[in-house]
Design an enzyme around this catalytic site. Sequence first.
Site, short mmCIF file in Angstrom:
data_model
loop_
_atom_site.label_atom_id
_atom_site.label_comp_id
_atom_site.label_asym_id
_atom_site.label_seq_id
_atom_site.Cartn_x
_atom_site.Cartn_y
_atom_site.Cartn_z
N ARG A 297 0.83 -1.20 0.00
CA ARG A 297 0.00 0.00 0.00
C ARG A 297 0.86 1.24 0.00
NH1 ARG A 297 2.52 2.31 3.08
NH2 ARG A 297 2.58 2.24 5.35
N GLU B 102 -0.07 9.91 8.43
CA GLU B 102 1.09 9.10 8.83
C GLU B 102 1.22 9.02 10.34
OE1 GLU B 102 2.41 6.63 6.89
OE2 GLU B 102 2.62 8.31 5.51
N GLY C 127 8.76 1.32 2.64
CA GLY C 127 7.61 2.08 3.13
C GLY C 127 6.32 1.71 2.46
N ASP D 19 -1.88 -0.51 7.43
CA ASP D 19 -1.25 -1.29 6.37
C ASP D 19 -2.09 -2.51 6.02
OD1 ASP D 19 0.73 0.55 6.77
OD2 ASP D 19 2.09 -0.83 7.80
#
Length: 535
Positions: A79, A85, A183, A240
């Site tokens: 993803r 964040e 990431g 995630d």
Amino acid sequence: MPQSFDFSTPTSTGSTPPSEFYDGSDAVSSYVPVISSLSAVYSKSALPAQEQRWGSLVALFRQLYPNEDLTFIARSPGRVNLIGEHIDYSLFDVLPMAITQDVVIAVHVGGADGQIILNNTDPRFPSRIFNIADLKDIEIDATVHEWSNYFLAGVKGALSLLPLAEIPSMHCLIDGRIPTGSGLSSSSAFVCAALLAIVTAVKAAAPHSESFANAVTKSDLVQSAVVSERYVGVNSGGMDQSASVFGVPGHALRVQFYPELKATPVAFQSDEFAFVIANTLVVADKHVTGPIHYNLRVVETTLAAEILANQCGLGPLPIRDGFGGTLRGVVEAFKARGVDIPGVMNKVNEVFSKPEGYTLAETAQLLGQSEVEITQKYMTRFPVRFERFQFRARALHVLEEAERVKKYCEMLNHAPADHSDGDGEEKYLRALASLMTASHRSCRDLFDCSCDELDELANLAVTNGAYGSRLTGAGWGGATVSLVPKDKAVEFVDCLKKQYYLKRFPGISEDKINDAICITEPALGSAVLVGNYNV
């Protein structure tokens, strides 16, 4: 190399594919879809390469297991987080989207050896064999960086999710195309794919069992995967896994964790832009650096919430996963007293007035607990290393970022209806991207999760025509995501290749550069594929 891959009709040999386990009616249904065509997974532009890849996967599977039928293939994607964040573990909404890059696991179910055999298409990862009889008591050593631990995490999640189930023999071949440490949530995709493969294998081996028929939903998979990943030492918040499982083509996902897990597709109403992911090639491994980075931020935000509740007389906060209170709990408690978000931020500045941060002794004083109590409660399950906690900066980032997610979603839902006004469209896209740029600044300055390479890539992106750019994922390396004009995306990619990759990594191969930077689109989440495995 194989040139085609046919999923046109169901298999007629081997174990029965568990198609009744999922409804598969649409991408946002409750159950993971069982599908029979790669075109349902990948876009037209991505399909040719994926057909070759899956063909190679099946060919290698047959070489490794020449006498075994391929029962099904489970897959879960990585993803990219567009905005939001490090706020998921504080229970605030986030806005990720699933991407094309994924982890796929080809599985034969029903061998007589009582084993799970794992092979990987990447020769760096050697074969592993586990006796099923030992799995219920198996321990995962999170301090050892072992690739099969992510599959074993899925095993533990399946045993927790389906406590009455018997795991059958499984012979597996795993292929992952998400760069590790980029990431893009390679570890979460692996755990989700493993968990899905195991649950599907259980159903395939006993399709008429009433103990789990139609019992495992996408939400079940996400919640189990969140807990499962903690076995490998990562205290994940759930974004995630949600993006990997719930992904919808053509949409971002507004993932909500409060008051319950919910993923709502948000359509991109404008088609004048593209997202470009650029990997710094600085590996950000949460497993290795967790004690000083990711896990420390979880502890800091949790302690900040508990201290605010204690100092402001909010009473006990709802506990997240038995770990501690959250800043979302603080906001809801203040909201009940008529205090808005700016008011909460004022409280943060009042309570955490020391710019240099807080030692463990000072933290204990603010909480009214002993240092031993705090260490045992917050810093044992996920060890951390620190000198001073930075409560004010971490809390302010979380609160401000949560507000940016709200505004971003509002702007996506109210894109300009008239696309004929070029200036209006550009102003809209620049306003959207300004939120991404502000997010990057906050990650860099308040949450301290950026790095020189991420900052350089984000700056180069804007210099070369991006409307905005930000780090995506946990940070401390990994990747950026940039919002760029669609008609300039290819040119933009070429500029970053020359100005970042070729400059920083002389002699880097074209293949490695192409793996590091890509124009991406929102993709389908988790799926099980069954059919004729004709190569």
